[in-house]
Design a protein around this motif. Structure first.
Motif, PDB file in Angstrom:
ATOM      1  N   LYS A 189      -7.057 -11.726   3.722  1.00 27.51           N
ATOM      2  CA  LYS A 189      -7.446 -11.321   2.367  1.00 27.51           C
ATOM      3  C   LYS A 189      -6.448 -11.855   1.335  1.00 27.51           C
ATOM      4  O   LYS A 189      -6.823 -12.280   0.249  1.00 27.51           O
ATOM      5  CB  LYS A 189      -7.567  -9.808   2.278  1.00 27.51           C
ATOM      6  N   ARG A 209      -3.770   1.172   3.270  1.00 31.92           N
ATOM      7  CA  ARG A 209      -3.617   0.055   4.214  1.00 31.92           C
ATOM      8  C   ARG A 209      -4.897  -0.133   5.025  1.00 31.92           C
ATOM      9  O   ARG A 209      -5.409  -1.236   5.163  1.00 31.92           O
ATOM     10  CB  ARG A 209      -2.429   0.337   5.139  1.00 31.92           C
ATOM     11  N   GLN A 210      -5.433   0.966   5.531  1.00 34.27           N
ATOM     12  CA  GLN A 210      -6.672   0.891   6.319  1.00 34.27           C
ATOM     13  C   GLN A 210      -7.841   0.424   5.462  1.00 34.27           C
ATOM     14  O   GLN A 210      -8.649  -0.387   5.868  1.00 34.27           O
ATOM     15  CB  GLN A 210      -7.018   2.267   6.923  1.00 34.27           C
ATOM     16  N   PRO A 242       0.838  -1.198   0.000  1.00 34.86           N
ATOM     17  CA  PRO A 242       0.000   0.000   0.000  1.00 34.86           C
ATOM     18  C   PRO A 242       0.876   1.252   0.000  1.00 34.86           C
ATOM     19  O   PRO A 242       1.896   1.273   0.684  1.00 34.86           O
ATOM     20  CB  PRO A 242      -0.796  -0.121   1.308  1.00 34.86           C
ATOM     21  N   ASN A 274       0.153   4.176   1.204  1.00 37.27           N
ATOM     22  CA  ASN A 274       0.047   4.981   2.421  1.00 37.27           C
ATOM     23  C   ASN A 274      -0.958   4.359   3.390  1.00 37.27           C
ATOM     24  O   ASN A 274      -1.541   3.306   3.096  1.00 37.27           O
ATOM     25  CB  ASN A 274      -0.360   6.425   2.080  1.00 37.27           C
ATOM     26  N   ASP A 275      -1.156   5.012   4.532  1.00 41.15           N
ATOM     27  CA  ASP A 275      -2.027   4.455   5.565  1.00 41.15           C
ATOM     28  C   ASP A 275      -3.480   4.354   5.123  1.00 41.15           C
ATOM     29  O   ASP A 275      -4.189   3.442   5.517  1.00 41.15           O
ATOM     30  CB  ASP A 275      -1.955   5.299   6.838  1.00 41.15           C
ATOM     31  N   GLY A 297      -8.227  -3.204   4.936  1.00 44.32           N
ATOM     32  CA  GLY A 297      -8.490  -4.083   6.060  1.00 44.32           C
ATOM     33  C   GLY A 297      -7.470  -4.099   7.162  1.00 44.32           C
ATOM     34  O   GLY A 297      -7.609  -4.840   8.117  1.00 44.32           O
ATOM     35  N   GLY A 298      -6.397  -3.303   7.068  1.00 39.31           N
ATOM     36  CA  GLY A 298      -5.448  -3.236   8.173  1.00 39.31           C
ATOM     37  C   GLY A 298      -5.021  -4.619   8.634  1.00 39.31           C
ATOM     38  O   GLY A 298      -4.322  -5.345   7.925  1.00 39.31           O
ATOM     39  N   SER A 299      -5.499  -5.024   9.786  1.00 38.23           N
ATOM     40  CA  SER A 299      -5.068  -6.282  10.389  1.00 38.23           C
ATOM     41  C   SER A 299      -5.611  -7.511   9.663  1.00 38.23           C
ATOM     42  O   SER A 299      -5.196  -8.625   9.926  1.00 38.23           O
ATOM     43  CB  SER A 299      -5.514  -6.312  11.842  1.00 38.23           C
ATOM     44  N   ASP A 300      -6.558  -7.317   8.751  1.00 35.90           N
ATOM     45  CA  ASP A 300      -7.159  -8.435   8.027  1.00 35.90           C
ATOM     46  C   ASP A 300      -6.414  -8.809   6.754  1.00 35.90           C
ATOM     47  O   ASP A 300      -6.830  -9.695   6.027  1.00 35.90           O
ATOM     48  CB  ASP A 300      -8.577  -8.036   7.591  1.00 35.90           C
ATOM     49  N   VAL A 301      -5.316  -8.108   6.487  1.00 29.52           N
ATOM     50  CA  VAL A 301      -4.660  -8.270   5.190  1.00 29.52           C
ATOM     51  C   VAL A 301      -4.211  -9.711   4.931  1.00 29.52           C
ATOM     52  O   VAL A 301      -4.361 -10.227   3.830  1.00 29.52           O
ATOM     53  CB  VAL A 301      -3.476  -7.278   5.058  1.00 29.52           C
TER      54      VAL A 301
END
Ligand SMILES: Nc1ncnc2c1ncn2[C@@H]1O[C@H](COP(=O)(O)OP(=O)(O)O)[C@@H](O)[C@H]1O
Ligand SMILES: [Mg+2]
Length: 317
Positions: free
Chosen positions: A244, A233-234, A227, A229-230, A237-241
């Motif tokens: 995915k 990333r957000q 990604p 940028n943030d 899914g952030g922590s779900d990446v």
């Protein structure tokens, strides 16, 4: 096939799309994703000139789109939208035949094409052909909408949240139909959605938009693993990446050619690694037998190999 260069569009002075650069290759499945109001529908409608762009250059098949007559452009580009827009007093057959009739195809050719499309979209022909839209389920109406968009073999298929209002089961079934149509016909498809899993499972290339601008574009794997940028990333899914990423890989690519000794029911080679993970966890095991589409054993999937996939640089296809 479709190129945007520095394209902008404003409504009453308020920018809806700004300085858009987008290159859609022939045969590519592009998904435009972003939150509500990010400019996705405006972008799609500029392609078939339902909306005229203000600035920049927009070409189709090498020609500036303003050089095409809008009707010609729309006949070469199927368009399907969430609110369906079927004609209520026309039968399913008449709805699907809209563009072929405008093009004055002979009646027999139209009938054959309608039959072909009913079959392609899994609509039971004998039952549905002469029904009216209000006699169909929501899922069937959406299928008719897609069949109508495909009727005259358009070079491009534009879809704006075509499965938005459907229940998850029907939605998944229709996504699979679209993926199959794309792999069969190699047609150029541009689909708008705000559903991340839909984008990841269908797209060759994802274009993430926000505030009328493209924030990042690339393969599903690139957007998940690199990604910009943030925000990106957000959004993904952030922590779900990790989960995915598993959704992008297929079991068949990770099968080891071994013989399975045991009594576990087999996994199908076409499942995603995400579905396989769920099986490993619910069955409390770390190896599972795999069969192909005909039920023939093809080997064994190891739980450990899933870890390699989610961390690795593999493109997932
Ligand atoms: N016909 C229109 N008239 C005025 N404003 C519009 C019109 N169409 C879209 N907009 C505005 O342009 C922006 C982008 O809209 P849209 O492309 O529909 O976003 P999305 O499809 O991503 O939800 C929004 O702020 C929306 O309110
Ligand atoms: Mg929209």
């Amino acid at each position: 096939m479709i190129h945007f260069r520095h394209v902008s569009k404003a409504f009453a002075g308020r920018p809806a799309v700004e300085d858009l650069d987008l290159h859609i290759a022939e045969g590519e499945f592009t998904v435009l994703i972003g939150t509500s109001g990010s400019g996705k529908s405006t972008t799609l409608k500029m392609i078939n000139r339902l909306i005229e762009h203000d600035r920049g250059e927009l070409t189709f098949a090498g020609e500036d789109i303003s050089r095409f007559r809008a009707e010609d452009l729309r006949r070469r580009m199927g368009y399907a939208i969430q609110s369906i827009g079927l004609f209520p007093h026309w039968t399913v057959e008449e709805n699907i035949a809209t563009v072929p009739k405008l093009l004055k195809w002979p009646a027999t050719r139209i009938r054959e094409r309608v039959s072909e499309l009913l079959e392609l979209l899994n609509l039971n022909e004998g039952q549905l052909r002469r029904r009216y839209p209000h006699q169909l389920s929501g899922g069937q109406q959406q299928r008719v909408g897609v069949a109508r968009a495909l009727a005259a073999n358009p070079e491009v298929l534009l879809m704006d949240e075509p499965f938005g209002a459907l229940d998850p089961v029907t939605r998944t079934a229709l996504q699979q139909e679209i993926a199959r149509i794309h792999s069969l016909s190699g047609r150029t498809i541009v689909l708008v959605t705000h559903d991340i899993d839909e984008a990841l499972s269908l797209a060759d290339r994802i274009v993430l938009m926000d505030g009328g601008r493209v924030i990042q574009q690339g393969t599903p794997h690139t957007l998940l693993t690199r990604p910009n940028n943030d925000f990106v990333r957000q959004f993904f899914g952030g922590s779900d990446v990790g989960i995915k990423l598993l959704g992008l890989g297929r079991v068949e690519k990770y099968v080891r050619q071994e013989t399975f000794s045991g009594t576990q029911p087999p996994l199908c080679a076409g499942l995603s690694l995400r579905e396989a993970l769920s099986e490993f966890i619910s069955r409390g095991t770390d190896k599972l037998p795999v069969v192909d589409g005909c039920g023939e054993p093809v080997g064994v999937l190891h739980f450990a190999d899933l870890l390699a996939q989610s961390g690795g640089g593999n493109d997932g296809r």
